[in-house]
Each structure stands twice: as structure tokens, then as C-alpha cells.
Design an enzyme around this catalytic site. Structure first.
Site, PDB file in Angstrom:
ATOM      1  CG  ASN A 186      -4.868   8.797  -3.364  1.00  0.00           C
ATOM      2  OD1 ASN A 186      -3.838   8.230  -3.722  1.00  0.00           O
ATOM      3  ND2 ASN A 186      -4.963   9.432  -2.204  1.00  0.00           N
ATOM      4  CG  HIS A 236      -0.679   7.191  -1.116  1.00  0.00           C
ATOM      5  ND1 HIS A 236      -1.899   7.408  -1.699  1.00  0.00           N
ATOM      6  CD2 HIS A 236      -0.928   6.493   0.024  1.00  0.00           C
ATOM      7  CE1 HIS A 236      -2.855   6.882  -0.935  1.00  0.00           C
ATOM      8  NE2 HIS A 236      -2.286   6.315   0.116  1.00  0.00           N
ATOM      9  CG  HIS A 259      -1.864   1.181   1.247  1.00  0.00           C
ATOM     10  ND1 HIS A 259      -3.209   1.041   1.454  1.00  0.00           N
ATOM     11  CD2 HIS A 259      -1.660   2.517   1.083  1.00  0.00           C
ATOM     12  CE1 HIS A 259      -3.795   2.224   1.407  1.00  0.00           C
ATOM     13  NE2 HIS A 259      -2.869   3.150   1.192  1.00  0.00           N
ATOM     14  CE  LYS A 314      -7.922   2.411  -0.730  1.00  0.00           C
ATOM     15  NZ  LYS A 314      -6.704   2.999  -0.228  1.00  0.00           N
ATOM     16  CG  HIS A 339       0.328  15.335   1.948  1.00  0.00           C
ATOM     17  ND1 HIS A 339      -0.626  15.638   1.011  1.00  0.00           N
ATOM     18  CD2 HIS A 339      -0.078  14.183   2.530  1.00  0.00           C
ATOM     19  CE1 HIS A 339      -1.589  14.709   1.040  1.00  0.00           C
ATOM     20  NE2 HIS A 339      -1.273  13.808   1.945  1.00  0.00           N
ATOM     21  CG  LEU A 341      -7.592  10.827   7.663  1.00  0.00           C
ATOM     22  CD1 LEU A 341      -8.387  11.608   6.627  1.00  0.00           C
ATOM     23  CD2 LEU A 341      -8.396  10.702   8.959  1.00  0.00           C
ATOM     24  CB  ALA A 371      -4.790  12.808   6.143  1.00  0.00           C
ATOM     25  CG  HIS A 423      -4.942   2.430   5.827  1.00  0.00           C
ATOM     26  ND1 HIS A 423      -6.285   2.418   6.100  1.00  0.00           N
ATOM     27  CD2 HIS A 423      -4.811   3.087   4.645  1.00  0.00           C
ATOM     28  CE1 HIS A 423      -6.927   3.046   5.142  1.00  0.00           C
ATOM     29  NE2 HIS A 423      -6.064   3.453   4.252  1.00  0.00           N
ATOM     30  CG  HIS A 465      -9.887   4.872   3.303  1.00  0.00           C
ATOM     31  ND1 HIS A 465      -8.670   5.487   3.422  1.00  0.00           N
ATOM     32  CD2 HIS A 465     -10.633   5.331   4.338  1.00  0.00           C
ATOM     33  CE1 HIS A 465      -8.687   6.298   4.472  1.00  0.00           C
ATOM     34  NE2 HIS A 465      -9.873   6.221   5.043  1.00  0.00           N
ATOM     35  CG  ASP A 468      -1.561   4.886   3.854  1.00  0.00           C
ATOM     36  OD1 ASP A 468      -1.565   5.264   2.669  1.00  0.00           O
ATOM     37  OD2 ASP A 468      -2.408   5.237   4.687  1.00  0.00           O
TER      38      ASP A 468
HETATM   39  O1  DOR Z   1      -3.343   9.629   5.585  1.00  0.00           O
HETATM   40  C1  DOR Z   1      -3.704   9.325   4.460  1.00  0.00           C
HETATM   41  N1  DOR Z   1      -3.112   9.856   3.367  1.00  0.00           N
HETATM   42  N2  DOR Z   1      -4.721   8.492   4.309  1.00  0.00           N
HETATM   43  C2  DOR Z   1      -5.259   8.228   3.119  1.00  0.00           C
HETATM   44  O2  DOR Z   1      -6.176   7.474   3.051  1.00  0.00           O
HETATM   45  C3  DOR Z   1      -4.771   8.919   1.906  1.00  0.00           C
HETATM   46  C4  DOR Z   1      -3.386   9.357   2.071  1.00  0.00           C
HETATM   47  C5  DOR Z   1      -2.947  10.331   1.009  1.00  0.00           C
HETATM   48  O3  DOR Z   1      -3.141  10.054  -0.182  1.00  0.00           O
HETATM   49  O4  DOR Z   1      -2.390  11.369   1.346  1.00  0.00           O
HETATM   50 ZN    ZN Z   2      -3.275   5.160   1.532  1.00  0.00          ZN
END
Ligand code: DOR
Ligand code: ZN
Length: 342
Positions: A41, A15, A13, A99, A250, A218, A262, A174, A136, A246
Site C-alpha cells: 500500500n 509495512h 505482515h 493483498k 507514520h 485498523l 492508523a 491482523h 484486510h 502489521d
Molecule cells: O493500522 C493500519 N495501518 N492498518 C492498515 O490496514 C494499514 C496500516 C498502514 O499502512 O498504515
Molecule cells: Zn497492514
């Protein structure tokens, strides 16, 4: 133990974003992992096989020279996903899962599903072609407490979904609660991923000496009781629980804001964080199954053949990784780690 050699792990998992951020974060994942399930996403989300193929090409282009890495793609389930999309995804070979985000649950989830009850034709097709569903698992109802969103999702949505589609293979992503652990343990064709932050920290970390945006993700960190339950599950040797960082980068600006995003960035030091969590309960012997075996077994993929080594060594996590815009702050920035991947 001073040295730990493991079969090379995978991240189930992850990003990696796109553009400049993709180029900055991907080398860290490639250093530690052979493969990763790539979250869809983006803005706009990855909804079709064609979009997944193009994104996959951009990821492959960002792999450092001479390194091996396989991105395993996912499609973003929307109210408009059709059974034909599932058949096409299966036929592609490189799309490994769908997803599900509840609309509005988290970063870039505006296109998420508005009513899970409306997706039955798609779930039917997924069950038929054996395409896993990644959840999720949180409700977005404003009346539900943020710390109870996972529990309520399980009760209101997952239990009925599993009754309708018992053979559909589902990963509850997660997981953060004892409720999730119990449900996964008790249910066939059900697995879960676990992040390093949910193994190492409880919700106090969000408010230690002041508000701590870099611990905000999250599903949100939970009570110590729940941290212990998921740590027990991860270190139990059950193949239903496997590694999914996860890692969700950012920029510093977007985290340290009046309305911060998040996500915790852990790709830099994921295996070191997991090693510390497992060592804390004297379960380093269970790390290889969790990190390197149960994920590929669930997805029907071969286990990796290469190895990695972690050594016992103190080092300081950098305060920030530089990007051209605002910097990127890793999870637990500035603090000491006790394991290091060599
Ligand atoms: O904390 C998170 N960040 N939870 C998620 O489900 C998405 C992720 C994100 O893409 O930043
Ligand atoms: Zn995620």
C-alpha cells in the site's frame, strides 16, 4: 524462565514504506526477522510484477551492510487486476501473495477493490496457480459500527468467497475478534496473522487518561473478550495462526493530528512484545511455532535455520526514533519492557 532461544522468526505482515522511512525502519525488522511479507500500500500502490521488482530492489538496498534479509513481495489487488497478472506474479518467484483492501478501508487504500464480487476471474486464477490471498477483512459501509467491521466482513464477504473458492488459500490478516478465530478454525485453507497490539491491548488503551493516537490502528483494538480469544488462538499451538506484526510506521505529526493515521510501529521490539503476551498466559513454549514455523509452512518455504535469543531484562522503550522530518513513536513508547532480544 530467564532466557529464550528460538529459531529465527519471520514477519508475515509488514509495512516498510519507501524513501527515508524505509531506511529508518527496515534495520529494526532485519535485526529480529529473516523474512517479511511486504505490504503493497504505497502511493501509488504496488500493482504489477515490475513495480514489485523495483520496490524489492529499493528494500534490498536499505538492508544494513552484512545483514541477511529476504523481502517477500505482494501485489495490491484492484478492480483492474487481470488473471494474467496472477500468472506473471506466480512466475516471478518473488511475489508471494495478493493483498485485498476494500476501497477506503485504511491507509492508502483508495485504489482498493470496490466490489469483491467482481474479482472472481482473478480468484479463480489464484486458486489455480495456488497464490495466497491476504485479506484486510473489514467492510467499509458507513452504517456498520467500526468495532463490527471484521465480523460483518466475515459474514457478508468471506463466507460466500470461501464457498465459491474452497481451495483458494486465504490469510485473514491482523485478526481482532472471536468471530475471526472461530471462522479460521472451522475453515479449510484458511489461516490468520495476529499483531502484538491486538494480543496485549484491548480498546481501553485508546482512551487511557485521554485520547491515545499511537494505539490507533485498523482493525481497531477490540473488547477484552476478543483480545482473550485471539490470545488463546495464538498460544494454542494451531498452525493456522502465525506472526504478522502489521508494524505500520507514520510520523509523529501524522499520528498526533485532528485526523490521525492508523498504524502502530512495533518493528523495534516486536519479539519482545510477543514474548510478553505469551508469557502472560504461561505459553512461552508455544512462541516458536507461532513466530518461526507456521508461517513458512503455510507459504511452502523452508523454516529458518539460525536462532535468536531473548533474555529477561527490564528496559525502557524510547519516546521517539528520530527522522529528518517529524519523529517516529514506537508502540508503548516510554514504557518498560521485560524481555530483550540480544
Ligand atoms: O493500522 C493500519 N495501518 N492498518 C492498515 O490496514 C494499514 C496500516 C498502514 O499502512 O498504515
Ligand atoms: Zn497492514
Amino acid at each position: 524462565m530467564q532466557e529464550l532461544t528460538l529459531t529465527r522468526p519471520d514477519d508475515w505482515h509488514l509495512h516498510v514504506r519507501d524513501g527515508e522511512m524505509l531506511k529508518a525502519v527496515l534495520p529494526h525488522t532485519v535485526r529480529q526477522f529473516s523474512r517479511a511479507i511486504i505490504m503493497p500500500n504505497l502511493k501509488p500502490p504496488v500493482r504489477s510484477v515490475a513495480e514489485a521488482a523495483a520496490y524489492r530492489d529499493r528494500i534490498i538496498a536499505a538492508i544494513p551492510e552484512g545483514k541477511q534479509f529476504e523481502p517477500l513481495m505482494t501485489l495490491y489487488l484492484t478492480d483492474n487486476t487481470e488473471p494474467e497478472d496472477i500468472v506473471a506474479a506466480k512466475a516471478s518467484g518473488f511475489v508471494k501473495a495478493l493483498k485485498y483492501y476494500p476501497a477506503g478501508a485504511t491507509t492508502n487504500s483508495d485504489s482498493g477493490v470496490t466490489d469483491i464480487g467482481k474479482c472472481d476471474r482473478v480468484f479463480e486464477a489464484m486458486q489455480q496457480v495456488d497464490m495466497p490471498l491476504l485479506l484486510h477483512g473489514e467492510v467499509t459501509d458507513k452504517a456498520v459500527d467500526v468495532f463490527e467491521r471484521e465480523k460483518v466482513f466475515i459474514e457478508q464477504h468471506l463466507v460466500p468467497l470461501k464457498q465459491r473458492f474452497p481451495k483458494l488459500r486465504i490469510v485473514l490478516e491482523h485478526i481482532t475478534t472471536a468471530h475471526a478465530v472461530d471462522f479460521v478454525m472451522a475453515t479449510d485453507n484458511m489461516a490468520a496473522t495476529i499483531t502484538p497490539q491486538h494480543l496485549l491491548f484491548n480498546r481501553n488503551a485508546l482512551f487511557k487518561g485521554g485520547i491515545r493516537p499511537h494505539y490507533y490502528c485498523l482493525p481497531i483494538l477490540k473488547h477484552e473478550i476478543h483480545r482473550r480469544a485471539i490470545l488463546q488462538a495464538a498460544t494454542s499451538g494451531s498452525p493456522k495462526f502465525f506472526l504478522g506484526t502489521d508494524s505500520a510506521p507514520h510520523t509523529r505529526d501524522s499520528k498526533e493530528s485532528a485526523c490521525g493515521c492508523a498504524g502502530c510501529f512495533s518493528a523495534l521490539h516486536a519479539m519482545e512484545l510477543y514474548a510478553e503476551a505469551f508469557e502472560g498466559v504461561d505459553a512461552l513454549d508455544k512462541l516458536e511455532g507461532f513466530a518461526s514455523f507456521y508461517g513458512p509452512d503455510f507459504y511452502g518455504l523452508p523454516r529458518n535455520r539460525e536462532q535468536i535469543t531473548l533474555v529477561k531484562k527490564n528496559w525502557r522503550i524510547p519516546d521517539e526514533l528520530s527522522l529528518t522530518e517529524s519523529g517516529l513513536v514506537p508502540l508503548r513508547a516510554g514504557e518498560e519492557m521485560t524481555w530483550q532480544m540480544v
